[in-house]
Write an enzyme that holds these catalytic residues in place. Structure first.
Site, short mmCIF file in Angstrom:
data_model
loop_
_atom_site.label_atom_id
_atom_site.label_comp_id
_atom_site.label_asym_id
_atom_site.label_seq_id
_atom_site.Cartn_x
_atom_site.Cartn_y
_atom_site.Cartn_z
N CYS A 1 88.41 78.21 151.30
CA CYS A 1 88.66 79.62 150.97
C CYS A 1 88.64 80.50 152.21
O CYS A 1 87.57 80.84 152.72
CB CYS A 1 87.63 80.09 149.95
SG CYS A 1 87.82 81.82 149.50
N CYS B 1 86.96 83.89 151.78
CA CYS B 1 85.49 83.83 151.76
C CYS B 1 84.94 83.64 153.17
O CYS B 1 83.95 84.27 153.56
CB CYS B 1 84.99 82.66 150.92
SG CYS B 1 85.87 82.40 149.39
N ASP B 2 85.54 82.75 153.94
CA ASP B 2 84.87 82.26 155.14
C ASP B 2 85.56 82.61 156.46
O ASP B 2 85.00 82.35 157.52
CB ASP B 2 84.72 80.72 155.05
CG ASP B 2 83.86 80.31 153.85
OD1 ASP B 2 82.96 81.09 153.49
OD2 ASP B 2 84.10 79.25 153.28
#
Ligand code: NAP
Length: 307
Positions: A131, A134-135
């Site tokens: 992701c 997300c990261d």
């Protein structure tokens, strides 16, 4: 006889549990084979509103579960093996035990497809991610690699180029599955380099508990080499967890539930929430919102049926 069974214990399932528990419906949550959902695979979550310092994914999802339990939700470890949705009450086989429920909220998510490399799972959250949203932020100024040749890979490579010093996109073939517009956008991005006809043999270094490099192989020449990498993003698609409902709940060709509006499926009394229906946004906050919608619809459905 249960009023509400929720399949899945990620953001969507837990939020549906909070809402239905507060409505005094005593929901039963079937945790599933990836308890906690995608959040349990991430580290720091910085974009879930309400946590100015961020919060760890596993902690966030565990907090949601505790919140639901505080209002009386029950959690059952295990997976749904079989479902008979042909008539109400619906019949569910959970790890060999049959149960009956008046409504069902399907929040079973979509699992990221992984490459299946020997070290891949060991380094999730330590450089391996599925992701970018997300990261990506953690790889400012770092070397990033994205695997895949579809729209997701193009989108993730473009997004990650905002952070990384360089982004290498690795695809197993010469031709790309991605739409022309997404592919062209990635090609014209000076930070993105393409490696085609290339597969990853493994990601290292498990002993350092951190991604430091990958081993690559050119499928035409069979040449093998190592490349330094800090962030390794796998973008080869997702698999919605709907196999158990095949032939009953309407899905698209890839298995994502087809919504009949709101949180409704083709079966009255069966509602969807989160990534099992959403192939576009796939965020913790949108899954939670969808869980809230499904809970409210289940509540209204039961009320209309006189329960
Ligand atoms: P996808 O279109 O199925 O593409 C998956 C890619 O991963 C393919 O290039 C495939 O290679 C590769 N792949 C699969 N398994 C692999 C393996 N074991 N090893 C190496 N490579 C592997 O999936 P997606 O990109 O997630 O897209 C899913 C759907 O969402 C598509 O309909 C897409 O258009 C849509 N989407 C749209 C947008 C947008 O418009 N903004 C953004 C993201 C996704 P092969 O090509 O060789 O099979």
């Amino acid at each position: 006889m249960l009023d509400v069974v929720i399949v899945g214990s990620g953001c969507a399932g837990n939020t549906a549990a909070i809402y239905t528990a507060r409505a005094n419906l005593k929901p039963l949550v079937i945790s599933g084979h990836e308890a906690g959902g995608q959040l349990s695979l991430t580290t720091l979550v910085e974009n879930f509103p309400g946590f100015p310092e961020g919060i760890n994914g596993p902690e966030l999802v565990e907090n949601m579960k505790m919140q639901a339990q505080n209002f009386g939700a029950e959690y059952l470890h295990g997976s749904l093996l079989e479902a008979d949705l042909s008539k109400r009450p619906f019949r569910l086989n959970v790890e060999g035990d049959w149960m009956e429920t008046r409504t069902l909220i399907v929040a079973s998510g979509a699992s990221a497809r992984w490459l299946g490399l020997p070290n891949e799972q060991k380094l999730i959250g330590h450089g391996v991610s599925s992701c970018a949203t997300c990261d990506g932020f953690f790889y400012r100024g770092k070397k990033i690699m994205v695997i895949g040749g579809g729209d997701s890979a193009m989108e993730e490579a473009n997004f990650l180029s905002r952070f990384g010093s360089e982004v290498t996109l690795v695809h197993r073939r010469e031709q790309f599955r991605a739409s022309k517009i997404m592919h062209d956008r990635a090609k014209s991005n000076p930070k993105i380099k393409f490696l085609t006809n290339t597969v990853v043999e493994d990601v290292h270094d498990v002993s350092a508990n951190l991604v430091t490099h990958v081993r690559l192989r050119n499928t035409s020449t069979n040449a093998v080499w190592e490349q330094e990498v800090d962030g390794f993003f796998v973008a080869i698609g997702h698999i919605p967890n709907t196999a158990v409902f095949k032939g009953q709940i309407d899905t698209d060709a890839d298995g994502y539930i087809l919504s009949k509006g709101g949180a409704r499926t083709n079966i009255p009394g069966v509602f969807h929430a989160g990534d099992v229906q959403d192939r576009t946004y796939r965020q913790a906050i949108t899954a939670s919102g969808a869980g809230c919608m499904a809970a409210m619809e289940a509540e209204r459905f039961l009320e209309a049926e006189g329960h």
